[in-house]
Motif scaffolding. Structure first.
Motif, mmCIF file in Angstrom:
data_model
loop_
_atom_site.group_PDB
_atom_site.id
_atom_site.type_symbol
_atom_site.label_atom_id
_atom_site.label_comp_id
_atom_site.label_asym_id
_atom_site.label_seq_id
_atom_site.Cartn_x
_atom_site.Cartn_y
_atom_site.Cartn_z
ATOM 1 N N ALA A 1 15.968 -4.052 8.450
ATOM 2 C CA ALA A 1 17.045 -3.687 9.373
ATOM 3 C C ALA A 1 16.486 -3.253 10.727
ATOM 4 C CB ALA A 1 17.892 -2.563 8.789
ATOM 5 N N VAL A 2 17.282 -3.507 11.758
ATOM 6 C CA VAL A 2 17.019 -2.956 13.088
ATOM 7 C C VAL A 2 18.071 -1.874 13.325
ATOM 8 C CG1 VAL A 2 16.943 -3.405 15.560
ATOM 9 C CG2 VAL A 2 16.029 -5.094 13.970
ATOM 10 N N ARG B 1 5.306 -12.990 -23.006
ATOM 11 C CA ARG B 1 6.076 -12.990 -21.760
ATOM 12 C C ARG B 1 5.381 -13.883 -20.737
ATOM 13 N NH1 ARG B 1 9.457 -8.390 -20.807
ATOM 14 N NH2 ARG B 1 8.955 -8.527 -18.595
ATOM 15 N N TRP B 2 6.195 -14.561 -19.938
ATOM 16 C CA TRP B 2 5.661 -15.412 -18.876
ATOM 17 C C TRP B 2 6.622 -15.390 -17.697
ATOM 18 C CZ3 TRP B 2 7.184 -20.460 -17.004
ATOM 19 C CH2 TRP B 2 6.258 -21.025 -16.118
ATOM 20 N N VAL B 3 6.071 -15.150 -16.511
ATOM 21 C CA VAL B 3 6.884 -15.124 -15.298
ATOM 22 C C VAL B 3 7.040 -16.546 -14.788
ATOM 23 C CG1 VAL B 3 7.097 -14.239 -12.952
ATOM 24 C CG2 VAL B 3 6.096 -12.800 -14.728
ATOM 25 N N ALA B 4 8.261 -17.073 -14.858
ATOM 26 C CA ALA B 4 8.518 -18.457 -14.464
ATOM 27 C C ALA B 4 8.702 -18.608 -12.962
ATOM 28 C CB ALA B 4 9.757 -18.985 -15.197
ATOM 29 N N ALA B 5 9.257 -17.594 -12.297
ATOM 30 C CA ALA B 5 9.478 -17.646 -10.844
ATOM 31 C C ALA B 5 9.464 -16.222 -10.304
ATOM 32 C CB ALA B 5 10.799 -18.336 -10.513
ATOM 33 N N ARG B 6 8.636 -15.976 -9.321
ATOM 34 C CA ARG B 6 8.549 -14.650 -8.724
ATOM 35 C C ARG B 6 9.565 -14.501 -7.589
ATOM 36 N NH1 ARG B 6 3.434 -16.082 -10.243
ATOM 37 N NH2 ARG B 6 2.243 -14.508 -11.374
ATOM 38 N N GLY B 7 10.034 -13.298 -7.418
ATOM 39 C CA GLY B 7 10.968 -13.018 -6.343
ATOM 40 C C GLY B 7 10.272 -12.902 -5.000
ATOM 41 N N GLY B 8 11.036 -13.102 -3.929
ATOM 42 C CA GLY B 8 10.480 -12.976 -2.589
ATOM 43 C C GLY B 8 10.307 -11.520 -2.182
ATOM 44 N N ILE B 9 9.398 -11.280 -1.270
ATOM 45 C CA ILE B 9 9.123 -9.926 -0.776
ATOM 46 C C ILE B 9 10.132 -9.576 0.316
ATOM 47 C CG2 ILE B 9 7.420 -8.458 0.376
ATOM 48 C CD1 ILE B 9 5.248 -10.175 -0.880
ATOM 49 N N GLY B 10 10.618 -8.354 0.266
ATOM 50 C CA GLY B 10 11.571 -7.908 1.280
ATOM 51 C C GLY B 10 10.947 -7.786 2.654
ATOM 52 N N GLY B 11 11.737 -8.031 3.685
ATOM 53 C CA GLY B 11 11.234 -7.929 5.058
ATOM 54 C C GLY B 11 11.121 -6.485 5.526
ATOM 55 N N LYS B 12 10.285 -6.251 6.514
ATOM 56 C CA LYS B 12 10.066 -4.911 7.067
ATOM 57 C C LYS B 12 11.114 -4.603 8.139
ATOM 58 C CE LYS B 12 6.240 -4.448 4.684
ATOM 59 N NZ LYS B 12 6.180 -3.531 3.523
ATOM 60 N N GLY B 13 11.626 -3.383 8.101
ATOM 61 C CA GLY B 13 12.542 -2.934 9.141
ATOM 62 C C GLY B 13 11.795 -2.497 10.389
ATOM 63 N N ASN B 14 12.547 -2.232 11.473
ATOM 64 C CA ASN B 14 11.849 -1.874 12.713
ATOM 65 C C ASN B 14 11.151 -0.519 12.632
ATOM 66 O OD1 ASN B 14 14.237 -0.364 12.795
ATOM 67 N ND2 ASN B 14 14.470 -0.584 15.023
ATOM 68 N N LEU B 15 11.536 0.325 11.672
ATOM 69 C CA LEU B 15 10.807 1.578 11.479
ATOM 70 C C LEU B 15 9.353 1.329 11.131
ATOM 71 C CD1 LEU B 15 10.718 4.670 11.104
ATOM 72 C CD2 LEU B 15 11.493 4.322 8.748
ATOM 73 N N HIS B 16 9.093 0.237 10.426
ATOM 74 C CA HIS B 16 7.744 -0.083 9.982
ATOM 75 C C HIS B 16 6.824 -0.414 11.158
ATOM 76 C CE1 HIS B 16 4.744 -1.663 7.103
ATOM 77 N NE2 HIS B 16 4.527 -2.606 7.992
ATOM 78 N N PHE B 17 7.385 -0.891 12.255
ATOM 79 C CA PHE B 17 6.566 -1.363 13.387
ATOM 80 C C PHE B 17 6.400 -0.312 14.482
ATOM 81 C CE2 PHE B 17 8.562 -5.085 11.432
ATOM 82 C CZ PHE B 17 7.435 -5.835 11.124
ATOM 83 N N LYS B 18 6.898 0.881 14.244
ATOM 84 C CA LYS B 18 6.754 1.944 15.242
ATOM 85 C C LYS B 18 5.297 2.388 15.324
ATOM 86 C CE LYS B 18 8.186 6.690 16.238
ATOM 87 N NZ LYS B 18 8.976 7.853 15.762
ATOM 88 N N SER B 19 4.813 2.566 16.554
ATOM 89 C CA SER B 19 3.443 3.042 16.761
ATOM 90 C C SER B 19 3.401 3.863 18.046
ATOM 91 C CB SER B 19 2.473 1.859 16.851
ATOM 92 O OG SER B 19 2.720 1.088 18.014
ATOM 93 N N SER B 20 2.230 4.402 18.332
ATOM 94 C CA SER B 20 2.079 5.225 19.539
ATOM 95 C C SER B 20 2.220 4.393 20.804
ATOM 96 C CB SER B 20 0.715 5.925 19.526
ATOM 97 O OG SER B 20 -0.340 4.969 19.468
ATOM 98 N N THR B 21 1.949 3.096 20.713
ATOM 99 C CA THR B 21 2.059 2.229 21.889
ATOM 100 C C THR B 21 3.340 1.392 21.887
ATOM 101 O OG1 THR B 21 0.770 0.511 20.756
ATOM 102 C CG2 THR B 21 -0.454 2.089 22.108
ATOM 103 N N HIS B 22 4.039 1.394 20.771
ATOM 104 C CA HIS B 22 5.281 0.615 20.674
ATOM 105 C C HIS B 22 6.321 1.485 19.957
ATOM 106 C CE1 HIS B 22 7.144 -3.627 19.910
ATOM 107 N NE2 HIS B 22 7.832 -2.884 20.732
#
Length: 217
Positions: A20-21, A112-133
Motif C-alpha cells: 500500500a501507498v 506431503r508435497w507442495v504442488a504450487a507455491r504462493g506469490g510473495i506479497g509486495g512491499k508498501g511504501n513504509l518499507h522504502f523509507k530511509s534517511s535520504t528518501h
C-alpha cells in the motif's frame, strides 16, 4: 488386478497482495511520513497421501485446484493477511507427471508435497523509507503464484472385476452404476482393453470396478 487411473489437473498458488501507498495523518504530527503496509503472501497448493483413498475421481470432477490470494496492505502500517493454503488428499502411490516426467511420487502414507507455491506479497511504501528518501510514493505489486498443469497417475487395484462372454452387458453395467463411459455396441469385443469405474455406495463408501474384455472358449 492392477490398472492405471489418470486425470489431468491445473494447480494455482495464490497471488501475493500488493503493498500500500499511505501516509500517517495525525493532528499534532505534521510530518507523519509513509505508513503503507506490505501485502500478504499467497497460499500454496499441497498434496497429502491418504491411505483411505483409492481413486482420483474427485480430481476428475474438480480439475482446478487454486489457493487463496494474499490481501493487500493498508495504511497505518497494516500488513495484508496471508492467503490460506489448499490441502488436497490423494491416494497413496499417486505420481505427479509434468512434461512426460515423474516429478513427485507420493508412495508413503501422509507424505506431503507442495504442488504450487504462493506469490510473495509486495512491499508498501513504509518499507522504502530511509534517511535520504523520507517520502516514497510508490509500492510493489504482489507476485503471482505458481501455476502448472499436471497429470496425476495412480496404479490402482480393482476391487471387482466383471468376467464373462462378449456382449453379455458388462460394459453396460459399469456405465449404469458408475460415472465411467465405456464403449457399448451390438458387436462382439467392443471392449478391447480393461476400463475402470468408481461406484459410490449409499453410505458414501466407494469401490473400483473393472470392465474386462470378453472371454472366448
Amino acid at each position: 488386478m492392477r490398472f492405471k487411473d489418470e486425470t489431468k489437473i491445473v494447480v494455482k498458488g495464490g497471488d501475493g497482495g500488493s503493498g500500500a501507498v499511505a501516509w500517517r495523518r495525525e493532528k499534532y504530527v505534521p510530518l507523519g511520513g509513509p505508513s503503507g503496509g506490505d501485502g500478504g503472501n499467497g497460499g500454496a497448493v499441497i498434496f497429502i497421501a491418504d491411505p483411505g483413498l483409492n481413486t482420483l475421481i474427485d480430481f476428475s470432477f474438480n480439475p482446478l485446484v487454486k489457493a487463496e490470494d494474499g490481501e493487500g496492505g493498508s495504511g497505518g502500517a497494516c500488513f495484508g493477511k496471508a492467503g490460506e493454503d489448499v490441502v488436497r488428499k490423494v491416494p497413496v502411490g499417486t505420481q505427479v507427471i509434468f512434461n512426460d516426467r515423474v516429478i513427485a511420487d507420493l508412495a508413503v502414507p501422509n507424505a506431503r508435497w507442495v504442488a504450487a507455491r504462493g506469490g510473495i506479497g509486495g512491499k508498501g511504501n513504509l518499507h522504502f523509507k530511509s534517511s535520504t528518501h523520507r517520502a516514497p510514493n510508490f509500492s510493489q505489486p504482489g507476485q503471482p503464484g505458481e501455476q502448472f498443469e499436471f497429470i496425476l497417475s495412480l496404479k490402482s487395484v480393482a476391487d471387482v472385476g466383471l468376467v464373462g462372454l462378449p456382449n453379455v452387458g458388462k460394459s453396460s453395467l459399469v456405465g449404469a452404476i458408475s460415472a465411467a463411459t465405456p464403449e457399448v455396441a451390438d458387436y462382439a469385443f467392443t471392449t478391447l482393453t480393461p476400463s475402470l469405474g468408481v461406484v459410490t455406495c449409499l453410505g458414501g463408501e466407494r469401490f473400483v470396478i473393472a470392465d474386462i474384455p470378453g472371454l472366448i472358449p
